[in-house]
Design a protein around this motif. Structure first.
Motif, short mmCIF file in Angstrom:
data_model
loop_
_atom_site.label_atom_id
_atom_site.label_comp_id
_atom_site.label_asym_id
_atom_site.label_seq_id
_atom_site.Cartn_x
_atom_site.Cartn_y
_atom_site.Cartn_z
N VAL A 96 -49.31 -4.41 -11.50
CA VAL A 96 -48.62 -3.15 -11.75
C VAL A 96 -47.09 -3.09 -11.63
CG1 VAL A 96 -48.41 -0.70 -10.92
CG2 VAL A 96 -50.54 -1.83 -11.31
N GLU A 97 -46.84 -3.89 -10.79
CA GLU A 97 -45.16 -4.12 -10.51
C GLU A 97 -44.65 -4.81 -11.46
OE1 GLU A 97 -41.79 -5.89 -7.49
OE2 GLU A 97 -43.82 -6.32 -7.19
N GLN A 98 -45.34 -6.02 -12.22
CA GLN A 98 -44.77 -6.54 -13.26
C GLN A 98 -44.92 -5.59 -14.65
OE1 GLN A 98 -43.27 -9.71 -13.12
NE2 GLN A 98 -43.09 -9.32 -15.54
N MET A 99 -46.00 -4.97 -14.74
CA MET A 99 -46.09 -3.97 -15.76
C MET A 99 -44.89 -2.98 -15.94
SD MET A 99 -49.04 -1.12 -16.38
CE MET A 99 -48.60 -0.34 -15.10
N ASP A 100 -44.71 -2.42 -14.91
CA ASP A 100 -43.39 -1.30 -14.84
C ASP A 100 -42.21 -2.36 -15.08
OD1 ASP A 100 -45.13 0.28 -14.16
OD2 ASP A 100 -44.87 0.40 -11.87
#
Length: 247
Positions: free
Chosen positions: A204-208
């Motif tokens: 999720v962090e990488q997606m953001d």
């Protein structure tokens, strides 16, 4: 069939780009959409013009490379198919067809209809895997009892081919359907439990970080997904993220 094609042409990422009209005739309704583009390109090459650049590989609906925005819909007017599985029988003689690349900040155009989807690769690298002991004492996966309902749901999530239709059709360019499918296929299985918290937080962090938007809750992603990935996966990812955040 005789058709008018309005195709997005863009020399490179810095070029402004524009729609260019092409006439094509004697198109068989049994052709796939990519075969029709092949015929168009053969004609352009014969005339000494630059062929239209578009992504393709397996042409069997497996790899997710052939992602085009056709008449305002990801992968075109049919449902449950990728662009390479779309056939010209879905169109009528005399139709005008708009063909564009997937539009998203995180999917920059490389050339014409080709976009850079390496953001998906980086999200996968952030946690879309399980660490396996390869020391010689590896347990056979079939030796681990898994309820059929869980196995079926994990398999359904794993059918995601990473084409990006969910991103292209979302007004926020959200990648949550893609990421949730990758999270769910492991979260539902015992092999994925060990790294579950780290996986969902990192992905999720990488997606953001890649610049994808948040979920709009409109469900357009599920409708346009060629593999029918369910919105239930987004709900599951949110639960997994919440649990991981409070540990």
């Amino acid at each position: 069939m005789n058709l008018t094609l309005k195709i997005w042409r863009q020399k490179n990422a810095q070029d402004k780009g524009q729609l260019v009209d092409y006439k094509i005739s004697d198109v068989s309704p049994d052709m796939s959409f990519l075969e029709m583009l092949d015929v168009l390109n053969d004609g352009l090459v014969e005339k000494g013009d630059e062929p239209v650049a578009f992504d393709h590989d397996c042409r069997e609906g497996i790899c997710g490379m052939c992602s085009l925005y056709i008449n305002g819909e990801a992968h075109g007017p049919d449902r449950g198919v990728t662009t390479c599985q779309l056939h010209m029988r879905m169109f009528k003689d005399g139709d005008t067809i708009f063909i564009e690349p997937f539009r998203a900040k995180a999917f920059p155009v490389i050339k014409d209809l080709v976009v850079d989807r390496s953001a998906f690769d980086r999200i996968q690298h952030a946690g879309g895997f399980i660490s396996v002991n390869t020391s010689g004492n590896t347990q056979d996966a079939n030796a681990i009892p898994i309820p059929k309902h869980d196995a079926d749901r994990a398999f359904d999530a794993a059918t995601c081919i990473g084409c990006g239709a969910c991103v292209a059709t979302c007004k926020n360019s959200s990648a949550m359907l893609f990421v949730s499918a990758k999270v769910s296929q492991f979260a539902l299985l015992p092999q994925g439990k060990v790294e579950a918290a780290e996986r969902v937080l990192n992905m999720v962090e990488q997606m953001d970080h890649e610049g994808f938007g948040n979920c709009t809750n409109t469900g357009a992603c599920e409708i346009e997904c060629p593999k029918g990935i369910s919105l239930e996966n987004i709900a599951r990812m949110n639960r997994e993220y919440f649990k991981a955040s409070i540990k």
